[in-house]
Scaffold this motif. Structure first.
Motif, PDB file in Angstrom:
ATOM      1  N   GLY A   1       0.800  -1.218   0.000  1.00 49.03           N
ATOM      2  CA  GLY A   1       0.000   0.000   0.000  1.00 49.03           C
ATOM      3  C   GLY A   1       0.833   1.268   0.000  1.00 49.03           C
TER       4      GLY A   1
ATOM      5  N   PHE B   1       3.840   3.748  -1.582  1.00 47.86           N
ATOM      6  CA  PHE B   1       4.552   4.064  -2.817  1.00 47.86           C
ATOM      7  C   PHE B   1       5.964   4.547  -2.513  1.00 47.86           C
TER       8      PHE B   1
ATOM      9  N   PRO C   1       8.868   6.961  -1.957  1.00 44.83           N
ATOM     10  CA  PRO C   1      10.091   6.277  -1.535  1.00 44.83           C
ATOM     11  C   PRO C   1       9.921   5.442  -0.263  1.00 44.83           C
TER      12      PRO C   1
ATOM     13  N   ILE D   1      11.699   1.856   0.331  1.00 46.37           N
ATOM     14  CA  ILE D   1      13.148   1.957   0.489  1.00 46.37           C
ATOM     15  C   ILE D   1      13.516   2.559   1.850  1.00 46.37           C
ATOM     16  N   ILE D   2      12.776   3.577   2.242  1.00 44.04           N
ATOM     17  CA  ILE D   2      13.048   4.224   3.530  1.00 44.04           C
ATOM     18  C   ILE D   2      12.790   3.256   4.679  1.00 44.04           C
TER      19      ILE D   2
ATOM     20  N   SER E   1      15.558   0.723   4.784  1.00 43.81           N
ATOM     21  CA  SER E   1      16.817   1.226   5.354  1.00 43.81           C
ATOM     22  C   SER E   1      16.745   1.296   6.876  1.00 43.81           C
TER      23      SER E   1
ATOM     24  N   TRP F   1      19.181  -0.057  -4.499  1.00 43.85           N
ATOM     25  CA  TRP F   1      19.454   0.290  -3.092  1.00 43.85           C
ATOM     26  C   TRP F   1      20.584  -0.587  -2.557  1.00 43.85           C
TER      27      TRP F   1
ATOM     28  N   THR G   1      24.011   0.447  -3.918  1.00 44.47           N
ATOM     29  CA  THR G   1      24.536   1.668  -3.309  1.00 44.47           C
ATOM     30  C   THR G   1      24.928   1.456  -1.851  1.00 44.47           C
ATOM     31  N   THR G   2      24.137   0.707  -1.125  1.00 40.95           N
ATOM     32  CA  THR G   2      24.409   0.544   0.310  1.00 40.95           C
ATOM     33  C   THR G   2      25.365  -0.601   0.597  1.00 40.95           C
TER      34      THR G   2
ATOM     35  N   ILE H   1      11.182  13.614  -1.961  1.00 42.66           N
ATOM     36  CA  ILE H   1      11.236  12.181  -2.279  1.00 42.66           C
ATOM     37  C   ILE H   1      12.667  11.805  -2.672  1.00 42.66           C
TER      38      ILE H   1
ATOM     39  N   THR I   1      14.873  12.052   0.626  1.00 45.05           N
ATOM     40  CA  THR I   1      14.703  10.941   1.567  1.00 45.05           C
ATOM     41  C   THR I   1      15.202   9.631   0.956  1.00 45.05           C
ATOM     42  N   GLY I   2      14.964   9.469  -0.337  1.00 44.43           N
ATOM     43  CA  GLY I   2      15.443   8.265  -1.027  1.00 44.43           C
ATOM     44  C   GLY I   2      16.963   8.183  -0.978  1.00 44.43           C
TER      45      GLY I   2
ATOM     46  N   ALA J   1      18.161   7.357   2.455  1.00 43.54           N
ATOM     47  CA  ALA J   1      17.933   5.934   2.742  1.00 43.54           C
ATOM     48  C   ALA J   1      18.973   5.060   2.046  1.00 43.54           C
ATOM     49  N   MET J   2      19.595   5.584   0.993  1.00 49.72           N
ATOM     50  CA  MET J   2      20.637   4.844   0.290  1.00 49.72           C
ATOM     51  C   MET J   2      22.005   5.121   0.877  1.00 49.72           C
ATOM     52  N   GLY J   3      22.024   5.811   1.989  1.00 49.89           N
ATOM     53  CA  GLY J   3      23.279   6.062   2.680  1.00 49.89           C
ATOM     54  C   GLY J   3      24.031   7.284   2.187  1.00 49.89           C
ATOM     55  N   MET J   4      23.371   8.104   1.365  1.00 49.40           N
ATOM     56  CA  MET J   4      24.042   9.305   0.863  1.00 49.40           C
ATOM     57  C   MET J   4      23.858  10.453   1.852  1.00 49.40           C
TER      58      MET J   4
ATOM     59  N   ASN K   1      -4.212   6.798  -0.979  1.00 47.95           N
ATOM     60  CA  ASN K   1      -3.221   5.851  -1.486  1.00 47.95           C
ATOM     61  C   ASN K   1      -1.980   5.741  -0.600  1.00 47.95           C
ATOM     62  N   HIS K   2      -2.120   6.169   0.644  1.00 51.41           N
ATOM     63  CA  HIS K   2      -1.003   6.106   1.611  1.00 51.41           C
ATOM     64  C   HIS K   2       0.229   6.851   1.136  1.00 51.41           C
TER      65      HIS K   2
ATOM     66  N   PRO L   1       2.744   9.865   1.365  1.00 49.01           N
ATOM     67  CA  PRO L   1       3.048  10.921   2.325  1.00 49.01           C
ATOM     68  C   PRO L   1       2.983  12.299   1.675  1.00 49.01           C
TER      69      PRO L   1
ATOM     70  N   LEU M   1       6.892  14.119   4.579  1.00 47.06           N
ATOM     71  CA  LEU M   1       8.192  13.919   3.916  1.00 47.06           C
ATOM     72  C   LEU M   1       9.291  14.725   4.607  1.00 47.06           C
TER      73      LEU M   1
ATOM     74  N   THR N   1      10.234  12.851   7.699  1.00 52.17           N
ATOM     75  CA  THR N   1      11.064  11.694   7.342  1.00 52.17           C
ATOM     76  C   THR N   1      12.479  12.142   6.996  1.00 52.17           C
TER      77      THR N   1
ATOM     78  N   ASP O   1      14.322  12.944  10.068  1.00 47.30           N
ATOM     79  CA  ASP O   1      14.571  11.679  10.744  1.00 47.30           C
ATOM     80  C   ASP O   1      15.794  10.969  10.164  1.00 47.30           C
ATOM     81  N   LEU O   2      15.980  11.096   8.844  1.00 50.51           N
ATOM     82  CA  LEU O   2      17.075  10.426   8.142  1.00 50.51           C
ATOM     83  C   LEU O   2      18.344  11.278   8.102  1.00 50.51           C
TER      84      LEU O   2
END
Lengths: 89, 176
Positions: free
Chosen positions: A20, A22, A24, A27-28, A31, A59, A62-63, B40, B43-44, B47-50, B114-115, B117, B122, B125, B128-129
């Motif tokens: 449900g 989308f 990002p 992925i978040i 992580s 992902w 990169t990680t 987006i 945060t993406g 989350a990829m460590g950048m 549609n859930h 954010p 965002l 988040t 937070d990251l």
């Protein structure tokens, strides 16, 4: 938790449900969840966002975590994607 | 305790290897859709460590203003401008099909259903990251926005040199 389900090909230790959500968010959430695993454990991520097919390997690349593979389960009305990631560090 | 001698070149190589990739994003726009895209990506990337730094300038400052914050300018020109230029992440308009806010309200409903954010979630988040957020001092002054009316967690106020110092090491630099 290993070997649950009948047509389950890849074994995992922990499951993360992102159904449900989308990009990002899958992925978040991944992580964040990966931190709860110990090295060598496999995380199963459930998603109905098709983007996960490409995003999760990216992902991992990169990680540095290991991309194990993907399973698809055709359910009505959406396909559920199960992405598997092995924690490497 | 025994001390081990570390060879400088090895130490440097290790440092370079562990050095995270940098991403910088300049957000000039105060439109909801563009702010969403910026956050987006931010945060993406986090989350990829950048290591992510976002710079907010001009209308982008509206995104990091407290909801309902008013302009604190003393002169009439900038004061009247403040009445027109409202801030707050939850009240940004769409760049297209805003229709006086109706289109944006409809879009927000679709997103909620549609859930997905919204911009306020965002931002939370991103903080937070560990996404770094910097507000441009020049445009803060120009628009009569005081730093007290910015949301908590804006790391610093700075100018173009700070941006360039970060961007020159960035492998991804975006202007939205």
């Amino acid at each position: 938790m290993r070997g649950k389900g009948d047509n389950h090909m890849i074994e995992s230790d922990i499951t993360l449900d992102t159904l449900g959500y989308f990009c990002p968010m899958p992925i978040i959430l991944t992580s964040k969840k990966i931190k709860e695993l110990t090295t060598g454990q496999v995380l199963e991520v459930l998603s109905d966002d098709e983007g996960i097919k490409k995003d999760m390997p990216a992902w991992c690349q990169t990680t540095g975590h290991e991309w194990v593979g993907l399973e698809e389960e055709a359910t009505d009305p959406k396909t559920v994607y199960k992405a598997y990631v092995k924690k490497t560090k | 305790m025994t001390m081990t001698q570390v060879e400088p070149t090895a130490a440097l190589a290790e440092l370079q290897e562990s050095k995270p990739e940098r991403v910088t994003i300049v957000l000039l726009s105060g439109d909801m859709d563009k702010a969403m895209a910026a956050f987006i990506i931010a945060t993406g990337a986090a989350a990829m460590g950048m290591q992510v730094t976002m710079f907010f300038t001009f209308w982008g400052l509206n995104v990091i203003r407290k909801p309902g914050a008013t302009n604190t300018a003393k002169d009439l020109l900038r004061k009247s401008f403040g009445w027109l230029n409202k801030g707050g992440a939850a009240s940004l308009p769409l760049s297209k099909f805003n229709y006086g806010g109706l289109g944006t309200t409809m879009m927000k409903k679709v997103m909620r259903d549609n859930h997905m954010p919204g911009v306020p979630e965002l931002i939370e988040t991103a903080q937070d990251l560990g996404v770094k957020m910097i507000a441009c001092t020049t445009t803060l002054g120009l628009l009569g926005i005081s730093k007290e009316t910015l949301i908590d967690g804006v790391d610093q106020l700075a100018g173009v040199s700070t941006y360039l110092a970060e961007a020159k090491d960035g492998s991804v630099n975006l202007f939205i």
